[in-house]
Design a protein around this motif. Structure first.
Motif, short mmCIF file in Angstrom:
data_model
loop_
_atom_site.label_atom_id
_atom_site.label_comp_id
_atom_site.label_asym_id
_atom_site.label_seq_id
_atom_site.Cartn_x
_atom_site.Cartn_y
_atom_site.Cartn_z
N GLY A 1 0.67 -1.18 0.14
CA GLY A 1 0.02 -0.23 -0.08
C GLY A 1 0.85 1.34 0.14
N VAL B 1 3.86 4.17 -1.21
CA VAL B 1 4.39 4.43 -2.64
C VAL B 1 5.93 5.31 -2.03
CG1 VAL B 1 4.32 6.31 -4.42
CG2 VAL B 1 2.36 5.05 -3.51
N ASP C 1 4.18 9.19 -0.37
CA ASP C 1 2.89 9.11 -0.28
C ASP C 1 2.43 10.12 1.10
OD1 ASP C 1 4.03 7.52 1.52
OD2 ASP C 1 2.73 5.76 1.04
N ILE D 1 -1.14 5.88 -10.16
CA ILE D 1 -1.62 5.37 -8.73
C ILE D 1 -3.12 5.63 -8.71
CG2 ILE D 1 -0.80 5.96 -6.62
CD1 ILE D 1 1.94 6.40 -7.36
N GLU D 2 -3.43 6.74 -8.89
CA GLU D 2 -4.96 7.40 -8.30
C GLU D 2 -5.85 6.81 -9.30
OE1 GLU D 2 -4.90 11.74 -7.55
OE2 GLU D 2 -3.55 11.53 -5.91
N LEU E 1 -4.16 2.54 -11.44
CA LEU E 1 -4.21 1.59 -10.42
C LEU E 1 -5.40 1.52 -9.34
CD1 LEU E 1 -2.36 -0.90 -9.44
CD2 LEU E 1 -1.23 0.97 -7.83
N ARG F 1 -4.13 -0.87 -5.12
CA ARG F 1 -3.11 -0.21 -4.50
C ARG F 1 -2.97 -1.15 -3.14
NH1 ARG F 1 -2.30 6.23 -2.87
NH2 ARG F 1 -0.57 5.84 -1.53
N SER G 1 -0.35 -3.63 -3.47
CA SER G 1 0.87 -3.23 -4.24
C SER G 1 1.82 -2.58 -3.54
CB SER G 1 0.23 -2.25 -5.44
OG SER G 1 -0.72 -2.88 -6.36
N VAL H 1 4.48 0.40 -4.86
CA VAL H 1 4.96 1.06 -5.89
C VAL H 1 6.21 2.16 -5.69
CG1 VAL H 1 3.99 3.10 -7.46
CG2 VAL H 1 2.52 1.66 -6.51
#
Length: 449
Positions: free
Chosen positions: A111, A113, A122, A213-214, A217, A222, A225, A227
């Motif tokens: 979850g 980034v 993030d 991402i937003e 994905l 996410r 995931s 990233v």
């Protein structure tokens, strides 16, 4: 008293001899030259890959890595902006002199980034992980890898039915700019049946990172995931490190027995970052401006993906390869095609016609497919490709009305089935087509293979 003094002197000589025999690793030095992307330091002895810190006049110090040396001069590649560094700035080793950096690993990264150095992008706190590891890993013995035996459902109808992918396979996604590769990757990230998804966004525009991402994905993808984002405006070393870090995270989850989907966008940007570094330290260009080290780095990165030992986890990898001007003979595209287990080619002609995903079935191939599907499935795929090829070869004749029914039975069948075949190859971004559904629809097109 004299005997005791002589004994002390003898012990002192022995200690001095032992000290002189130790490797001389000097931990401090001075910056002597800054030219382009590379900084030079003297008075410091460190191995390749070691981490250094350069003192800056104002602000935090600059982290860098040893990427080469010439006699007693070290070539350093900074990981961030070097503004404010003065001539003769102090350079010192960070951590152990014989080791590189370690970065967070483990389930706590899900979850998140992060950038190529493991720092959060993030807005959350740094990863709370007691597990750390280096970027490198021990090469996998090819005889210990389990074979590709299980189909991986990616949720995309033309791929599941006509370019079947196996768990542990490494595929290339060959595309120019603006033909929908990021959307296709996002669909794979959301719909693929995998335990963990690791996404490496290497050398992309910052806007595309946020959008992927937003919007592509999404929250569902996410949540399972990790990233790793190293956009185009960061150091080439950080871009390369981002690709290696994403691969290392995938290896860590594979070693835990999980099935991982690794998406890297893009392999070409990784190669370009290595080209920037190699040219900066004086390596001569070879093929279209790419030094030989680029073509050595590519297989070293790609071979880290794949199946683990028997009964263990796996890494199924999709690498995007940018084809400049839609040139499939670009040196990076040609090298990637040789080391991957198949390639999916996206066509600009199809994308301009509103055909999404713009997969050119004729130019694409999955090398592991024949070992994964049965005879009836294989016969239907072969029949589909034959009719598709026949229609494409005669498209101009059909469009101007020069085609007449009865002259070519295969072309007649292709024209009759073309609307259904074209619809089969298209899929909306919010639509999922699992393996069973894709095969059922293919069987409806060709009931008697």
């Amino acid at each position: 008293m004299a005997a005791r003094l002589a004994r002390w002197l003898g012990q002192l000589d022995q200690l001095e001899n032992r000290i002189t025999q130790l490797p001389r690793v000097r931990r401090y030095g001075r910056l002597t030259r800054a030219a382009g992307l590379v900084l030079e330091a003297s008075g410091l002895q460190l191995p390749l890959g070691a981490t250094c810190v350069i003192e800056r006049q104002q602000g935090r110090d600059v982290e860098s890595e040893v990427v080469g040396f010439n006699d007693q001069r070290l070539f350093l590649m900074p990981l961030e902006d070097v503004e404010g560094i003065l001539p003769g700035a102090r350079v010192y080793a960070r951590g152990s002199a014989d080791s590189g950096r370690t970065l967070p690993l483990g389930p706590s990264l899900l979850g998140r980034v992060l950038d190529g150095a493991g720092r959060p992008l993030d807005g959350l706190a740094p990863p709370d992980s007691a597990e750390r590891g280096t970027l490198s890993s021990t090469p996998f013995n090819p005889l210990q890898r389990s074979p590709i035996e299980h189909i991986l459902d990616v949720g995309i109808r033309p791929v599941n039915a006509l370019l079947t992918v196996g768990r542990g396979q490494r595929m290339g996604l060959f595309a120019g700019s603006g033909v929908g590769k990021s959307v296709l990757l996002g669909m794979m990230a959301r719909y693929t049946r995998a335990d963990v998804i690791v996404v490496g966004l290497i050398g992309e525009r910052g806007r595309e990172v946020k959008d992927f991402i937003e919007n592509i994905l999404g929250a569902e993808g996410r949540s399972r995931s990790v990233v790793i984002a190293a956009p185009a405006d960061v150091s080439p070393l950080l871009r390369m490190q981002g690709a290696a870090y994403a691969t290392r995270i995938a290896e860590d989850f594979r070693d835990r027995g999980q099935h991982v989907l690794l998406i890297m966008d893009s392999l070409t940007r990784y190669a370009m970052a290595q080209r920037e570094i190699a040219l900066a330290i004086g390596e001569p260009p070879a093929t279209k401006g790419y030094p030989p080290s680029v073509f050595a780095k590519l297989p070293a990165l790609v071979e880290r993906a794949g199946n683990g030992a028997h009964g263990g986890g796996s890494i199924t990898a999709f690498y995007t390869v940018l084809t400049e001007g839609d040139d499939q003979q670009d040196p990076i595209a040609d090298a990637a095609r040789a080391i991957l287990d198949g390639h999916i080619v996206l066509s600009r002609r199809l994308a301009e016609a509103g055909h999404y995903p713009a997969i050119d079935i004729e130019a694409s191939i999955s090398r592991a497919m024949t070992a994964l599907i049965d005879d009836s499935h294989s016969a239907r795929v072969r029949r589909f490709k034959q009719l598709l090829s026949s229609y494409q070869r005669n498209r101009d004749l059909i469009s101007v009305g020069a085609w007449s029914r009865g002259a070519d039975p295969q072309l007649d069948a292709a024209v009759a089935l073309w609307p259904q075949m074209e619809a089969f190859l298209q899929q909306d971004i919010h639509q999922q087509a699992d393996q069973e559904t894709a095969l059922h629809q293919l069987a409806q097109l060709f009931p008697d293979p």
